[in-house]
Design a protein around this motif. Structure first.
Motif, PDB file in Angstrom:
ATOM      1  N   LEU A  92     115.531 104.140  51.024  1.00 56.74           N
ATOM      2  CA  LEU A  92     115.857 103.330  49.795  1.00 56.74           C
ATOM      3  C   LEU A  92     114.682 103.862  48.895  1.00 56.74           C
ATOM      4  N   ASP A  93     114.973 104.527  47.748  1.00 57.90           N
ATOM      5  CA  ASP A  93     113.836 105.066  46.804  1.00 57.90           C
ATOM      6  C   ASP A  93     114.104 104.708  45.748  1.00 57.90           C
ATOM      7  N   ALA A  94     112.870 104.572  44.828  1.00 53.92           N
ATOM      8  CA  ALA A  94     113.021 104.395  43.340  1.00 53.92           C
ATOM      9  C   ALA A  94     112.834 106.016  42.890  1.00 53.92           C
ATOM     10  N   ASN A  95     113.921 106.290  42.165  1.00 54.36           N
ATOM     11  CA  ASN A  95     114.092 107.392  41.298  1.00 54.36           C
ATOM     12  C   ASN A  95     113.487 107.428  39.911  1.00 54.36           C
ATOM     13  N   LEU A  96     112.244 107.896  39.589  1.00 58.50           N
ATOM     14  CA  LEU A  96     111.803 107.802  38.277  1.00 58.50           C
ATOM     15  C   LEU A  96     111.933 109.101  37.400  1.00 58.50           C
TER      16      LEU A  96
END
Length: 167
Positions: A92-96
């Motif tokens: 589960l990632d945050a993609n900036l």
């Protein structure tokens, strides 16, 4: 087991937070994608099993133009001299989104994951973190093709290094 209940619980918790939080923010878009790429083992696993191609699926929420929340699930079968190793990676990632140039969109990504390994009827699930970077080519408003590199750092008590790269 593969730890599927744990990942389902994490996905449900994130979805519930995004949907029911009093401070919930609007979701700009939902997307679904496929994943095919190289999975390169490092450390102790690299000496026993081959690198291979992995396959997976991406489910994402575009929170705003600068941030996506992305669930990724990937499977890769690694052959060895006497047995094969199966790796399931669920992150589960945050993609900036850090920049755009013409039709290219550049991202940095990081987040937690659960990783399940099985060989010879034995299985082990580990918690870990991953980080990486990527670039997408925006084909049109509904289609992107991209390439990303991620390094997965796994935690555990055994002396075997389970870390790996994926593209």
């Amino acid at each position: 087991g593969t730890g599927t209940g744990v990942e389902g619980g994490v996905a449900f918790t994130v979805a519930a937070f995004l949907s029911f939080s009093p401070n919930a923010f609007a979701i700009d878009a939902f997307y679904l994608g496929g994943r095919v790429g190289h999975v390169a083992l490092s450390g102790g696993l690299h000496s026993s099993y081959s690198n291979t191609i992995g396959f997976g699926v991406d489910l994402g929420l575009q929170v705003n133009s600068g941030l996506d929340v992305l669930f990724q699930s990937q499977f890769s079968p690694h052959s060895g001299p006497t047995e094969s190793l199966k790796l399931f990676a669920n992150t589960l990632d945050a993609n900036l989104h850090i920049g755009q140039a013409n039709d290219f969109d550049f991202t940095l990504q990081a987040g937690p994951g659960f990783y399940s390994f099985s060989a010879s009827g034995l299985s082990e699930t580990r918690f870990g973190l991953n980080f990486g970077a990527g670039a997408d080519i925006v084909v049109d408003e509904n289609l992107r093709v991209g390439l990303d590199w991620r390094y997965h750092i796994l935690f555990g008590t055994s002396s075997t290094d389970y870390n790996f790269w994926s593209t």
